[in-house]
Design a protein around this motif. Structure first.
Motif, short mmCIF file in Angstrom:
data_model
loop_
_atom_site.label_atom_id
_atom_site.label_comp_id
_atom_site.label_asym_id
_atom_site.label_seq_id
_atom_site.Cartn_x
_atom_site.Cartn_y
_atom_site.Cartn_z
N MET A 1 0.82 -1.18 0.00
CA MET A 1 0.00 0.00 0.00
C MET A 1 0.87 1.25 0.00
O MET A 1 0.58 2.20 -0.71
N LYS A 2 1.94 1.25 0.81
CA LYS A 2 2.83 2.41 0.86
C LYS A 2 3.54 2.60 -0.48
O LYS A 2 3.79 3.72 -0.90
N PHE A 3 3.84 1.49 -1.15
CA PHE A 3 4.51 1.57 -2.45
C PHE A 3 3.61 2.27 -3.47
O PHE A 3 4.07 3.10 -4.24
N ARG A 4 2.30 1.96 -3.45
CA ARG A 4 1.37 2.58 -4.40
C ARG A 4 1.27 4.07 -4.16
O ARG A 4 1.25 4.88 -5.08
N ILE A 5 1.23 4.47 -2.89
CA ILE A 5 1.14 5.90 -2.56
C ILE A 5 2.42 6.61 -2.99
O ILE A 5 2.38 7.69 -3.57
N ALA A 6 3.56 5.99 -2.72
CA ALA A 6 4.83 6.59 -3.11
C ALA A 6 4.93 6.68 -4.63
O ALA A 6 5.41 7.69 -5.18
N ALA A 7 4.49 5.65 -5.34
CA ALA A 7 4.55 5.67 -6.81
C ALA A 7 3.63 6.73 -7.37
O ALA A 7 3.98 7.45 -8.32
N ALA A 8 2.44 6.87 -6.79
CA ALA A 8 1.50 7.89 -7.27
C ALA A 8 2.04 9.29 -7.01
O ALA A 8 1.93 10.18 -7.86
N ALA A 9 2.64 9.50 -5.84
CA ALA A 9 3.21 10.81 -5.53
C ALA A 9 4.37 11.13 -6.45
O ALA A 9 4.50 12.26 -6.95
N ALA B 1 4.87 9.95 -9.50
CA ALA B 1 4.35 10.18 -10.84
C ALA B 1 3.74 11.57 -10.96
O ALA B 1 3.94 12.27 -11.96
N SER B 2 3.02 12.01 -9.93
CA SER B 2 2.41 13.33 -10.00
C SER B 2 3.46 14.43 -9.96
O SER B 2 3.33 15.45 -10.64
N LEU B 3 4.53 14.25 -9.19
CA LEU B 3 5.60 15.24 -9.18
C LEU B 3 6.33 15.30 -10.51
O LEU B 3 6.69 16.37 -11.00
N VAL B 4 6.56 14.15 -11.12
CA VAL B 4 7.23 14.12 -12.43
C VAL B 4 6.37 14.82 -13.47
O VAL B 4 6.86 15.62 -14.26
N LEU B 5 5.07 14.56 -13.47
CA LEU B 5 4.19 15.21 -14.43
C LEU B 5 4.10 16.71 -14.16
O LEU B 5 4.03 17.51 -15.10
#
Length: 98
Positions: free
Chosen positions: A1-9, A11-15
């Protein structure tokens, strides 16, 4: 679950870092749109042309032939729709049987 949140964060910063609108192409687009609008607003110099066949009434034979062609086209479209509906019903029956 923490991995998904970190990946989403991440990805949003990169975009967010990629999305900059401070380039020259944005200004060039406005010029292109304005030029097209100016051309569309120029006065029309062409004159209308009379069409002698515009109000000609077709004779009965032509009208009947056109009606027959249209009726055949409508009937073919109905047949195609019925065949498609039948195929869809068969596919649904096969899926529900499995």
């Amino acid at each position: 679950m923490k991995f998904r949140i970190a990946a989403a964060a991440t990805a949003s910063l990169v975009l967010a870092a990629c999305g900059s609108a401070d380039d020259a192409s944005t200004e060039a687009e406005a010029d292109t749109v304005e030029v097209a609008a100016d051309e569309a607003m120029e006065p029309v110099t062409d004159e209308p042309v009379a069409d002698p066949d515009a109000n000609v009434v077709a004779d009965d034979a032509q009208a009947e032939a056109a009606a027959e062609v249209e009726a055949a086209s409508v009937e073919a479209a109905g047949d195609n729709a019925a065949a498609t509906a039948e195929a869809a019903m068969d596919a649904m029956a096969e899926e529900s049987a499995e």
